[in-house]
Scaffold this motif. Structure first.
Motif, PDB file in Angstrom:
ATOM      1  N   THR A   1     104.655  41.587  26.181  1.00 44.53           N
ATOM      2  CA  THR A   1     103.956  40.595  26.998  1.00 44.53           C
ATOM      3  C   THR A   1     103.660  39.314  26.219  1.00 44.53           C
ATOM      4  OG1 THR A   1     101.762  41.454  26.462  1.00 44.53           O
ATOM      5  CG2 THR A   1     102.880  42.415  28.364  1.00 44.53           C
ATOM      6  N   TYR A   2     103.933  39.311  24.924  1.00 47.93           N
ATOM      7  CA  TYR A   2     103.668  38.134  24.095  1.00 47.93           C
ATOM      8  C   TYR A   2     104.933  37.283  23.986  1.00 47.93           C
ATOM      9  CZ  TYR A   2      99.092  39.931  23.049  1.00 47.93           C
ATOM     10  OH  TYR A   2      97.793  40.358  23.170  1.00 47.93           O
ATOM     11  N   ASP A   3     104.731  35.978  24.070  1.00 50.10           N
ATOM     12  CA  ASP A   3     105.849  35.040  24.163  1.00 50.10           C
ATOM     13  C   ASP A   3     106.366  34.576  22.810  1.00 50.10           C
ATOM     14  OD1 ASP A   3     103.686  34.105  26.575  1.00 50.10           O
ATOM     15  OD2 ASP A   3     105.749  34.561  27.175  1.00 50.10           O
ATOM     16  N   TYR A   4     105.485  34.461  21.850  1.00 47.40           N
ATOM     17  CA  TYR A   4     105.868  33.930  20.538  1.00 47.40           C
ATOM     18  C   TYR A   4     105.333  34.847  19.436  1.00 47.40           C
ATOM     19  CZ  TYR A   4     106.540  29.755  23.395  1.00 47.40           C
ATOM     20  OH  TYR A   4     106.939  28.872  24.364  1.00 47.40           O
ATOM     21  N   TRP A   5     106.118  34.920  18.365  1.00 46.05           N
ATOM     22  CA  TRP A   5     105.773  35.791  17.238  1.00 46.05           C
ATOM     23  C   TRP A   5     106.000  35.064  15.932  1.00 46.05           C
ATOM     24  CZ3 TRP A   5     103.859  40.744  17.629  1.00 46.05           C
ATOM     25  CH2 TRP A   5     103.879  41.308  18.914  1.00 46.05           C
TER      26      TRP A   5
ATOM     27  N   PHE B   1      98.000  25.696  21.389  1.00 42.22           N
ATOM     28  CA  PHE B   1      97.878  27.068  21.855  1.00 42.22           C
ATOM     29  C   PHE B   1      96.487  27.400  22.386  1.00 42.22           C
ATOM     30  CE2 PHE B   1     101.710  29.513  20.937  1.00 42.22           C
ATOM     31  CZ  PHE B   1     102.462  28.556  20.285  1.00 42.22           C
ATOM     32  N   SER B   2      95.717  26.378  22.711  1.00 46.70           N
ATOM     33  CA  SER B   2      94.355  26.636  23.158  1.00 46.70           C
ATOM     34  C   SER B   2      94.300  27.410  24.473  1.00 46.70           C
ATOM     35  CB  SER B   2      93.601  25.314  23.286  1.00 46.70           C
ATOM     36  OG  SER B   2      94.262  24.457  24.195  1.00 46.70           O
ATOM     37  N   SER B   3      95.359  27.377  25.256  1.00 48.19           N
ATOM     38  CA  SER B   3      95.364  28.117  26.524  1.00 48.19           C
ATOM     39  C   SER B   3      96.005  29.497  26.378  1.00 48.19           C
ATOM     40  CB  SER B   3      96.116  27.319  27.590  1.00 48.19           C
ATOM     41  OG  SER B   3      97.474  27.151  27.209  1.00 48.19           O
ATOM     42  N   TYR B   4      96.463  29.822  25.186  1.00 44.80           N
ATOM     43  CA  TYR B   4      97.137  31.093  24.952  1.00 44.80           C
ATOM     44  C   TYR B   4      96.174  32.129  24.395  1.00 44.80           C
ATOM     45  CZ  TYR B   4     101.838  29.140  25.530  1.00 44.80           C
ATOM     46  OH  TYR B   4     102.979  28.574  26.027  1.00 44.80           O
ATOM     47  N   THR B   5      96.305  33.343  24.847  1.00 40.68           N
ATOM     48  CA  THR B   5      95.678  34.460  24.154  1.00 40.68           C
ATOM     49  C   THR B   5      96.455  34.692  22.858  1.00 40.68           C
ATOM     50  OG1 THR B   5      94.806  35.573  26.109  1.00 40.68           O
ATOM     51  CG2 THR B   5      95.329  36.960  24.217  1.00 40.68           C
ATOM     52  N   MET B   6      95.733  34.814  21.771  1.00 45.16           N
ATOM     53  CA  MET B   6      96.366  35.062  20.472  1.00 45.16           C
ATOM     54  C   MET B   6      96.071  36.490  20.046  1.00 45.16           C
ATOM     55  SD  MET B   6      97.836  32.216  19.877  1.00 45.16           S
ATOM     56  CE  MET B   6      98.353  32.481  18.191  1.00 45.16           C
ATOM     57  N   GLY B   7      97.088  37.115  19.513  1.00 43.71           N
ATOM     58  CA  GLY B   7      96.918  38.502  19.102  1.00 43.71           C
ATOM     59  C   GLY B   7      97.430  38.748  17.709  1.00 43.71           C
TER      60      GLY B   7
ATOM     61  N   TYR C   1     101.677  42.470   9.117  1.00 47.28           N
ATOM     62  CA  TYR C   1     100.832  41.977  10.207  1.00 47.28           C
ATOM     63  C   TYR C   1     101.488  40.751  10.840  1.00 47.28           C
ATOM     64  CZ  TYR C   1      97.066  45.143   9.025  1.00 47.28           C
ATOM     65  OH  TYR C   1      96.313  46.275   8.815  1.00 47.28           O
ATOM     66  N   TYR C   2     101.503  40.759  12.169  1.00 46.36           N
ATOM     67  CA  TYR C   2     102.153  39.691  12.929  1.00 46.36           C
ATOM     68  C   TYR C   2     101.157  38.992  13.827  1.00 46.36           C
ATOM     69  CZ  TYR C   2     106.494  42.062  11.638  1.00 46.36           C
ATOM     70  OH  TYR C   2     107.526  42.638  10.939  1.00 46.36           O
ATOM     71  N   CYS C   3     101.273  37.701  13.876  1.00 43.51           N
ATOM     72  CA  CYS C   3     100.527  36.882  14.819  1.00 43.51           C
ATOM     73  C   CYS C   3     101.403  36.685  16.053  1.00 43.51           C
ATOM     74  CB  CYS C   3     100.210  35.541  14.161  1.00 43.51           C
ATOM     75  SG  CYS C   3      99.407  34.324  15.216  1.00 43.51           S
ATOM     76  N   ALA C   4     100.780  36.678  17.225  1.00 39.16           N
ATOM     77  CA  ALA C   4     101.543  36.524  18.460  1.00 39.16           C
ATOM     78  C   ALA C   4     100.741  35.710  19.464  1.00 39.16           C
ATOM     79  CB  ALA C   4     101.893  37.886  19.043  1.00 39.16           C
ATOM     80  N   ALA C   5     101.446  35.046  20.360  1.00 42.95           N
ATOM     81  CA  ALA C   5     100.813  34.216  21.382  1.00 42.95           C
ATOM     82  C   ALA C   5     101.289  34.630  22.760  1.00 42.95           C
ATOM     83  CB  ALA C   5     101.132  32.748  21.142  1.00 42.95           C
ATOM     84  N   LYS C   6     100.331  34.733  23.674  1.00 42.08           N
ATOM     85  CA  LYS C   6     100.627  35.179  25.038  1.00 42.08           C
ATOM     86  C   LYS C   6     100.106  34.140  26.027  1.00 42.08           C
ATOM     87  CE  LYS C   6      99.141  38.747  28.313  1.00 42.08           C
ATOM     88  NZ  LYS C   6      98.457  37.737  29.149  1.00 42.08           N
ATOM     89  N   SER C   7     100.975  33.675  26.896  1.00 43.93           N
ATOM     90  CA  SER C   7     100.554  32.719  27.920  1.00 43.93           C
ATOM     91  C   SER C   7      99.791  33.446  29.020  1.00 43.93           C
ATOM     92  CB  SER C   7     101.771  31.997  28.503  1.00 43.93           C
ATOM     93  OG  SER C   7     102.656  32.923  29.095  1.00 43.93           O
TER      94      SER C   7
END
Length: 124
Positions: A110-114, A29-35, A94-100
């Protein structure tokens, strides 16, 4: 299969600290924005913090700026949320999420994974 697994939630008193962690698996996930987002009972899910893929830029909701810190370790494929000076109003799942793609966004769609979420309870 892509998974985001959160950990570190729990019960803490007002003014205390917790550190949440998110461990993505299934891909790098190094190219993903993490939220990080949170959802309190009876409320909509809301943006808390985000960090870009390189870790060079971070963004915070006004309600947590100065108290929470988001960091990532791409070598270990983890992202963490250090929460200090916790308040009862921080109580939520609290949720972690990943956005390409580049940049960050506060909109959940806008986030792809949760992840499945981790509960944080701050007692007064």
């Amino acid at each position: 299969q892509v998974q985001l697994v959160e950990s570190g939630g729990g019960l803490v008193q007002t003014g205390g600290s917790l550190r949440l962690s998110c461990a993505p698996s299934g891909r790098t996930f190094s190219s993903y924005t993490m939220g990080w987002f949170r959802q309190a009972p009876g409320k909509e899910r809301e943006f808390v913090a985000a960090i870009t893929g390189s870790g060079s830029s971070t963004y915070y909701a006004d309600s947590v700026r100065g108290r929470f810190t988001i960091v990532r370790d791409n070598a270990k494929n983890t992202v963490s949320l250090q929460m200090n000076s916790l308040k009862p109003e921080d109580t939520a799942v609290y949720y972690c999420a990943a956005k390409s793609g580049s940049g960050y966004d506060i909109r959940t769609y806008t986030y792809d994974y949760w992840g499945q979420g981790t509960r944080v309870t701050v007692s007064s």
